[in-house]
Structures are given as C-alpha cells and as structure tokens.
Design a protein around this motif. Sequence first.
Motif, short mmCIF file in Angstrom:
data_model
loop_
_atom_site.label_atom_id
_atom_site.label_comp_id
_atom_site.label_asym_id
_atom_site.label_seq_id
_atom_site.Cartn_x
_atom_site.Cartn_y
_atom_site.Cartn_z
N GLY A 1 -3.12 5.70 -6.42
CA GLY A 1 -3.98 4.54 -6.19
C GLY A 1 -3.29 4.01 -4.86
O GLY A 1 -3.70 3.09 -4.36
N TYR A 2 -2.39 4.47 -4.04
CA TYR A 2 -1.71 4.31 -3.01
C TYR A 2 -2.12 4.99 -1.84
O TYR A 2 -2.35 6.44 -1.89
CB TYR A 2 0.16 4.31 -3.17
CG TYR A 2 0.63 3.03 -4.20
CD1 TYR A 2 1.02 1.97 -3.39
CD2 TYR A 2 0.37 3.02 -5.28
CE1 TYR A 2 1.43 0.81 -3.99
CE2 TYR A 2 1.12 2.03 -6.06
CZ TYR A 2 1.47 0.79 -5.47
OH TYR A 2 1.97 -0.09 -6.31
N ARG A 3 -1.76 4.47 -0.57
CA ARG A 3 -2.27 5.16 0.43
C ARG A 3 -1.22 6.31 0.89
O ARG A 3 -1.22 7.17 1.49
CB ARG A 3 -2.42 4.20 1.68
CG ARG A 3 -3.73 3.27 1.59
CD ARG A 3 -3.88 2.31 2.61
NE ARG A 3 -3.85 2.85 4.06
CZ ARG A 3 -3.84 2.39 5.20
NH1 ARG A 3 -3.75 0.89 5.26
NH2 ARG A 3 -3.82 3.20 6.17
N GLU A 4 -0.10 5.88 0.62
CA GLU A 4 1.10 6.56 0.89
C GLU A 4 2.24 6.68 -0.38
O GLU A 4 2.60 5.56 -0.92
CB GLU A 4 2.05 6.37 2.23
CG GLU A 4 3.10 6.93 2.54
CD GLU A 4 3.79 6.55 3.72
OE1 GLU A 4 4.94 7.35 4.19
OE2 GLU A 4 3.46 5.49 4.40
N VAL A 5 2.72 7.68 -0.68
CA VAL A 5 3.60 7.87 -1.65
C VAL A 5 5.03 8.67 -1.14
O VAL A 5 4.91 9.95 -0.75
CB VAL A 5 3.28 8.49 -2.83
CG1 VAL A 5 4.44 8.57 -4.06
CG2 VAL A 5 1.96 7.58 -3.59
N SER B 1 1.01 -1.29 -0.20
CA SER B 1 0.05 0.04 -0.06
C SER B 1 0.98 1.15 -0.03
O SER B 1 0.17 2.43 0.12
CB SER B 1 -0.87 0.05 1.35
OG SER B 1 -0.08 -0.07 2.41
N ARG B 2 2.29 1.11 -0.04
CA ARG B 2 3.18 2.32 -0.03
C ARG B 2 3.88 2.16 -1.35
O ARG B 2 4.53 1.13 -1.61
CB ARG B 2 3.94 2.06 1.32
CG ARG B 2 4.73 3.13 1.34
CD ARG B 2 5.67 2.74 2.88
NE ARG B 2 7.13 3.60 2.79
CZ ARG B 2 8.21 3.19 2.48
NH1 ARG B 2 8.32 2.03 1.84
NH2 ARG B 2 9.25 4.06 2.33
N SER C 1 -2.25 16.23 -2.76
CA SER C 1 -2.63 14.96 -2.12
C SER C 1 -1.73 14.95 -0.90
O SER C 1 -0.58 15.01 -0.98
CB SER C 1 -3.07 13.80 -2.79
OG SER C 1 -3.14 12.79 -1.79
N ASP C 2 -2.26 14.64 0.33
CA ASP C 2 -1.47 14.46 1.38
C ASP C 2 -0.89 13.21 1.36
O ASP C 2 -0.43 12.60 2.56
CB ASP C 2 -2.41 14.76 2.75
CG ASP C 2 -3.45 13.91 2.87
OD1 ASP C 2 -3.76 12.77 2.04
OD2 ASP C 2 -4.37 14.15 3.83
N ILE C 3 -0.90 12.25 0.54
CA ILE C 3 -0.35 10.86 0.32
C ILE C 3 1.13 11.11 -0.01
O ILE C 3 1.79 10.11 0.06
CB ILE C 3 -1.16 9.97 -0.64
CG1 ILE C 3 -0.81 10.53 -1.95
CG2 ILE C 3 -2.60 9.77 -0.23
CD1 ILE C 3 -1.52 9.64 -3.19
N TYR C 4 1.61 12.07 -0.54
CA TYR C 4 2.85 12.53 -0.94
C TYR C 4 3.59 13.02 0.14
O TYR C 4 3.21 13.92 0.78
CB TYR C 4 2.67 13.53 -2.26
CG TYR C 4 2.14 13.07 -3.51
CD1 TYR C 4 2.77 12.16 -4.31
CD2 TYR C 4 0.95 13.37 -3.90
CE1 TYR C 4 2.49 11.67 -5.50
CE2 TYR C 4 0.38 12.98 -5.10
CZ TYR C 4 1.09 12.12 -5.98
OH TYR C 4 0.54 11.66 -7.12
N SER D 1 2.08 11.56 -16.03
CA SER D 1 1.46 10.42 -16.77
C SER D 1 1.56 9.15 -15.74
O SER D 1 0.71 8.60 -15.74
CB SER D 1 2.22 10.07 -17.86
OG SER D 1 3.40 9.67 -17.55
N SER D 2 2.21 9.36 -14.54
CA SER D 2 2.46 8.23 -13.55
C SER D 2 1.29 8.73 -12.21
O SER D 2 1.20 7.90 -11.34
CB SER D 2 3.50 8.45 -12.94
OG SER D 2 4.44 7.80 -13.86
N ARG D 3 0.56 9.84 -12.40
CA ARG D 3 -0.34 10.23 -11.18
C ARG D 3 -1.45 9.13 -10.86
O ARG D 3 -1.55 8.86 -9.58
CB ARG D 3 -1.01 11.73 -11.29
CG ARG D 3 0.03 12.79 -11.16
CD ARG D 3 -0.57 14.06 -11.29
NE ARG D 3 -1.87 14.21 -10.45
CZ ARG D 3 -2.68 15.07 -10.57
NH1 ARG D 3 -2.55 16.08 -11.32
NH2 ARG D 3 -3.68 15.10 -9.80
#
Length: 324
Positions: free
Chosen positions: A259-263, A214-215, A284-287, A252-254
């Motif tokens: 789709g992940y919970r954390e990047v 998920s990461r 997003s706050d996943i980054y 293009s990779s966004r």
Amino acid sequence: MGKAFNPGLTLYHIPVEEIERCVMGLGNEKMTCRLARELDIVDFLAGQGIRPVKINGNDYWYHSPLREERTPSFKVNRKINRWFDFGEGIGGNLVDLGIRLYQCTVSNFLEILEGAALPDTSQQKRRQIPNPSGNKVEEIAALSSSNLLTYLQNRSIPLSFGQQYLDEVKFRWKGKRYRALGFKNDSGGWELRNEFYKSSISPKGSTYINRGNSRLAVFEGFFDFLSYLVLFGDSAQPADFLILNSLSFFESSRELMEGYREVQLFLDNDKAGREKIAYAITLSDIYHSQSSAYCGYKDLNDFLCGIAMNALPSDHQQPPGWNI
C-alpha cells in the motif's frame, strides 16, 4: 592474578537446537568445552569492553587483549569462530583464549562462563533459557535494570531510544523469575532480549509504526529499527516503520507493504535475508534493498556497533552509499 570478569558478557550465540535440547530436560547440564567453543568470540570480547580496531569481512582485528601493543595483531575470524595472536604466534577457540585472558584452568574458565550467565541477579545457570511457550508476564515497567541498560549500551543504542520504544519485562518460567528488554508486537506479544538469550512471549507478530508517510522502512528485528534511528535521526526522509520480528511474517505483511509508494528493506545480510529481498524485488518495483550499504556486516545493528568506535556526526549525516 587473573583478569577480573565483567558481568556484561554477551553469550547468546549458542545454537537454537542446543537451547531447545537443554530446555526440554537437560537444564542442569554444566557448561562443557564443546558448548563453550560454540560461543561467539567477538561477542565475548565485546562483553568485556574490547572492541575491534578494524573489520575486514569476517576478520575482526584488535589490539591484543593478552598484552600491551600499539599495532593491532590479534585477529578473530568470525566465520570459523577462531582467534590468532600474530604477535605471539598462538590462537585457538574461546576456551584457549579464556584460560590465557583470565590466567586460569579450563575448569575454572567453564565455571566463570556458568557464573556469568545469570539472568539479572538470580542464581539460575546459563543453560536454563526460557522457552517462549512457557513464559508468563508478571510486570511491565520502565527500563531500570543495570544489566539491561549495559546490554543496550553494548548494542550501541542510546538510553533515550530504549526508553521510548522498549520496556522492562519481568516474567516467570517454570517458577523462576527473569527480566529482559521487551518490544511489543501488534498481536499483544513481546520480543524479549537480554545479554544471555533471545526469546519471545506469544502471540508472535509484527510491529507497525504508522506516521502517515508514503514510504515504509522494513526491518527484521527491533535492534535494527533502533539502529536506523541512531544512524539517521531526523536526517532521513519521512517514513513509516514495519518491524517484522520474524521473516516468517513477510508474506502476511505484503498487503500492508504494497500500500506504499516505496518500501525499503533493511534485512539481514544472510542467506534468508538475501533470498527474501530477491523475492520481494520480483513482486514489485516498490521494493528496494538497503542491505548492500552495510555489506560485510550481519545486519544494521552490527554495522552500527562496528562504527560506534568512531563518534557519529552530530547532524547524523548519511554514510556514503545510503539512499535514505
């Protein structure tokens, strides 16, 4: 007698504009003082097995390669690409260093640089650098070239990781044969690296390694990805990996990344990398940026090479400040 030359010399910091100009029709141009002065002094010294004792921002401190000493007094400012030996009160550019290091004339040193820049054992000079659009793959093989293995070692990457993720790509350009470390992208193209140049074989694209986590850890280039594995091994939290191979593939990779919970972003500590991180955080706050943990280094591989003089702990403990 002059110093023996090490053929592992790293000379790939000639500006892209100069490379393209030579490839487009000036391939027979000889090495000049102007071109030699543009070569990175830190990389030159690393190619000779000379590593800094201390790094402070842009300042790289060495035991002087010109004489014996116990206290490092030889400094290279990488930002301006100049050296100074405080013990002797002299300094200058790469040419000034070369003629002292090899005890030779300027013309002889330029000849040394030209002779050093050979793709493997071919007789093509440094100025003839392959253009990605004209490369044709001849063979994909396991790593075996001594030059490539030395280059991998100079980048502080163990052979085990190289064998797992890289291939030896033999290719032809304008009738001449070359070989390089090859990292395959998901579009079927290759990122090519050896100690003399950075290139690629179309089509360009990113490389995604899906392990069902998920990461996601994101890198600009494959040397940063391999450096991550060297630094952390199995001690890091489980993650999938995305190697962009170019920042131009970020947008293009966004869809994949989001789709992940954390990047976690391991981008370069340069203007382009910082701007891309700032942009991602607004999306997003996943980054999450990890670049501050290798502040003072240009990228994760530079960080690894900088600490390689000290043995990494056997259990791959994380350096302070890392959130991996």
